[in-house]
Design a protein around this motif. Structure first.
Motif, short mmCIF file in Angstrom:
data_model
loop_
_atom_site.label_atom_id
_atom_site.label_comp_id
_atom_site.label_asym_id
_atom_site.label_seq_id
_atom_site.Cartn_x
_atom_site.Cartn_y
_atom_site.Cartn_z
N ARG A 89 0.54 -0.96 -0.05
CA ARG A 89 -0.02 0.06 0.06
C ARG A 89 1.13 1.26 -0.31
O ARG A 89 0.87 1.96 1.20
CB ARG A 89 -0.69 -0.04 1.28
N GLU B 160 -8.10 7.78 7.69
CA GLU B 160 -8.78 6.57 6.50
C GLU B 160 -10.45 6.60 5.83
O GLU B 160 -10.91 6.27 7.35
CB GLU B 160 -8.21 4.55 6.50
N GLY C 236 -13.34 5.14 4.73
CA GLY C 236 -14.03 3.71 3.87
C GLY C 236 -12.64 3.02 4.70
O GLY C 236 -12.16 2.62 4.39
N VAL C 237 -13.12 1.70 5.39
CA VAL C 237 -11.98 0.61 5.51
C VAL C 237 -12.94 -0.72 5.61
O VAL C 237 -12.29 -1.30 5.10
CB VAL C 237 -12.72 0.72 7.74
N ALA C 238 -14.23 -0.77 5.11
CA ALA C 238 -14.83 -1.88 4.90
C ALA C 238 -14.19 -3.33 6.16
O ALA C 238 -14.43 -3.15 7.25
CB ALA C 238 -14.12 -2.35 3.69
N ASP D 128 -15.89 4.75 8.97
CA ASP D 128 -16.54 3.51 8.05
C ASP D 128 -17.93 3.65 8.92
O ASP D 128 -18.47 3.51 9.75
CB ASP D 128 -16.30 2.46 8.18
N THR D 129 -19.21 3.36 7.66
CA THR D 129 -20.87 2.91 8.49
C THR D 129 -20.74 2.65 9.39
O THR D 129 -21.80 2.02 10.19
CB THR D 129 -21.81 2.90 7.31
N GLY E 295 -21.14 -1.16 6.29
CA GLY E 295 -21.55 -1.36 3.83
C GLY E 295 -21.97 0.12 3.31
O GLY E 295 -22.06 1.02 4.47
N PRO F 146 -24.28 3.23 1.87
CA PRO F 146 -25.50 3.42 1.80
C PRO F 146 -25.52 3.40 0.24
O PRO F 146 -25.09 3.31 -0.46
CB PRO F 146 -25.19 4.66 2.38
N PHE G 246 -19.65 -4.47 0.50
CA PHE G 246 -18.15 -4.02 1.59
C PHE G 246 -18.77 -4.22 3.42
O PHE G 246 -18.03 -2.79 3.59
CB PHE G 246 -17.07 -2.71 1.27
N ASP H 296 -22.16 6.91 9.65
CA ASP H 296 -22.27 7.32 8.50
C ASP H 296 -21.27 8.75 8.58
O ASP H 296 -21.75 10.02 9.79
CB ASP H 296 -23.15 8.46 7.99
N ALA H 297 -20.24 9.28 7.47
CA ALA H 297 -18.85 10.42 8.11
C ALA H 297 -19.81 11.58 8.47
O ALA H 297 -19.33 12.10 9.01
CB ALA H 297 -18.34 10.38 6.60
N ASP I 264 -11.65 6.95 0.31
CA ASP I 264 -11.87 5.00 -0.39
C ASP I 264 -12.63 4.93 0.01
O ASP I 264 -13.29 4.05 0.17
CB ASP I 264 -10.57 4.13 0.63
N ASP J 9 -15.72 5.22 -2.66
CA ASP J 9 -16.62 5.40 -3.93
C ASP J 9 -17.54 5.78 -4.31
O ASP J 9 -17.59 6.71 -5.04
CB ASP J 9 -17.19 3.75 -3.33
N SER K 264 -21.00 9.96 -0.57
CA SER K 264 -19.98 9.84 0.54
C SER K 264 -18.77 10.79 0.52
O SER K 264 -18.29 11.44 1.58
CB SER K 264 -19.69 8.14 0.32
C1 SAM Z 1 -14.11 -0.20 -0.89
S1 SAM Z 1 -14.15 -0.10 0.88
C2 SAM Z 1 -13.15 0.35 1.57
C3 SAM Z 1 -11.72 0.11 1.39
C4 SAM Z 1 -10.96 -0.10 2.36
N1 SAM Z 1 -10.29 1.40 2.55
C5 SAM Z 1 -9.37 -1.29 1.89
O1 SAM Z 1 -8.80 -0.88 1.29
O2 SAM Z 1 -10.03 -2.22 2.38
C6 SAM Z 1 -15.66 1.62 0.41
C7 SAM Z 1 -16.25 0.94 1.92
O3 SAM Z 1 -16.93 2.97 2.57
C8 SAM Z 1 -17.99 2.96 3.28
N2 SAM Z 1 -18.90 4.12 3.22
C9 SAM Z 1 -19.13 4.94 1.56
N3 SAM Z 1 -20.22 5.72 1.71
C10 SAM Z 1 -19.51 6.25 3.17
C11 SAM Z 1 -20.34 7.54 3.83
N4 SAM Z 1 -20.94 7.67 3.78
N5 SAM Z 1 -19.76 7.60 5.33
C12 SAM Z 1 -19.52 6.19 5.97
N6 SAM Z 1 -18.12 5.11 5.34
C13 SAM Z 1 -18.97 4.90 4.02
C14 SAM Z 1 -18.19 1.33 2.84
O4 SAM Z 1 -19.33 1.14 4.16
C15 SAM Z 1 -17.00 0.51 2.83
O5 SAM Z 1 -16.82 0.31 3.30
#
Ligand code: SAM
Length: 291
Positions: free
Chosen positions: A54, A80, A82-84, A113-114, A117, A119, A136, A157-158, A181, A183, A187
């Motif tokens: 990374r 970070e 978006g943690v998934a 992260d939410t 996964g 929203p 995710f 939610d962020a 991250d 997506d 978001s």
């Molecule tokens: C592609 S995954 C992240 C992957 C991670 N960065 C990795 O490298 O393994 C996108 C993540 O963004 C989170 N997400 C999307 N919209 C969000 C929001 N409004 N608030 C918080 N988290 C959000 C989702 O829950 C999802 O887990």
């Protein structure tokens, strides 16, 4: 049997692109030097030769720590969004530990992260052809157990979690790196509000990694790039732009992460305003043609 497993792993998850398209298309002598660096090099050298897992986190975290050091700071915060399942967050924690050992700058890591996964998508701007609701998910308990002490995981939610987080960021441990991250466009708009704090809550230049700008369907009118252009339009003194001439500064030019590395310029930061940016020493350009 083992060989076919190793090859399948090597080719999975974008690794094929990284090894065969990005790395082996670079000059042979650089790959040979990289081998030496991998065996005997310092952490800084390994980051310079794109040898860390990374690299898109390794470069900006080291950059931020070195900038912090120049400014007499002893601590920074890296984020970070978006943690998934958390692989990226665990990588970030490990890179923070190694950067701390190399620079002496303490690094706090915060993941957002939410927890449930993705929203629902709002419309075409969220690129529903790539991402959908529920994608995710996270095993929160397993991830929480795996996280080292330097890392905090903020669930929700962020839009709802950022205000309280931002209020907690101190001038002594400013934000030095933001990975986006999440997506969706919708978001990313919420996430970029983390750059709305007081200028001293940031380094003057904060590397921003935008993970989702390189799919064929991404463009300045959808996804994270649209969120960035709206942010720039709304913020006269804060601008997010591609990280300046980064490719020419890198040893390996074909690395895909270079195109996803941006920087938030905090133009109202004291270090970038004439009254407070003043240096004690005048700059001087020597002229070797004058006697
Ligand atoms: C592609 S995954 C992240 C992957 C991670 N960065 C990795 O490298 O393994 C996108 C993540 O963004 C989170 N997400 C999307 N919209 C969000 C929001 N409004 N608030 C918080 N988290 C959000 C989702 O829950 C999802 O887990």
């Amino acid at each position: 049997m083992l060989n076919s497993y190793v090859i399948r792993r090597a080719l999975s998850d974008g690794k094929y692109r990284k090894i065969f398209v990005e790395r082996l298309s670079e000059p042979l002598h650089l790959n040979l030097i990289a081998l030496g660096v991998a065996l005997f090099g310092s952490y800084r050298a390994k980051v310079a030769f794109d040898l860390m897992v990374r690299q898109q986190y390794a470069f900006p975290i080291l950059f931020a720590a070195e900038e912090a050091k120049k400014r007499g700071l002893s601590r920074i915060t890296v984020l970070e969004f978006g943690v998934a399942a958390g692989a990226g967050l665990l990588n970030m924690c490990d890179l923070a530990r190694r950067t701390e050992a190399a620079t002496g700058i303490a690094i706090d890591v915060v993941g957002f992260d939410t927890g449930a996964g993705m929203p629902p998508a709002i419309d075409y701007r969220d690129m529903p052809e790539y991402f959908q609701e529920g994608d995710f998910p996270m095993d929160f308990e397993a991830l929480r157990r795996a996280l080292p002490g330097r890392c905090r995981l903020v669930i929700g939610d962020a839009e709802t979690t950022i205000p309280a987080f931002l209020a907690s960021v101190t001038d002594e441990a400013p934000i030095g790196f933001v990975s986006v991250d999440v997506d969706y466009y919708s978001s990313a708009v919420k996430v970029l509000t983390v750059l709305d704090g007081r200028p001293e809550q940031y380094l003057p230049l904060v590397p921003v990694y935008l993970d989702d700008v390189s799919m064929d369907g991404a463009n300045p009118w959808n996804g994270e790039l649209l969120a960035v252009s709206e942010f720039n339009a709304d913020h006269p003194l804060r601008k997010i732009a591609p990280f300046n001439v980064l490719r020419s500064k890198r040893v390996f030019k074909n690395a895909g992460w270079i195109d996803r590395m941006f920087a938030a310029h905090i133009h109202d930061h004291p270090a970038r305003t004439p009254a407070t940016a003043k240096r004690a020493q005048q700059a001087y350009i020597p002229n070797e043609y004058l006697r």
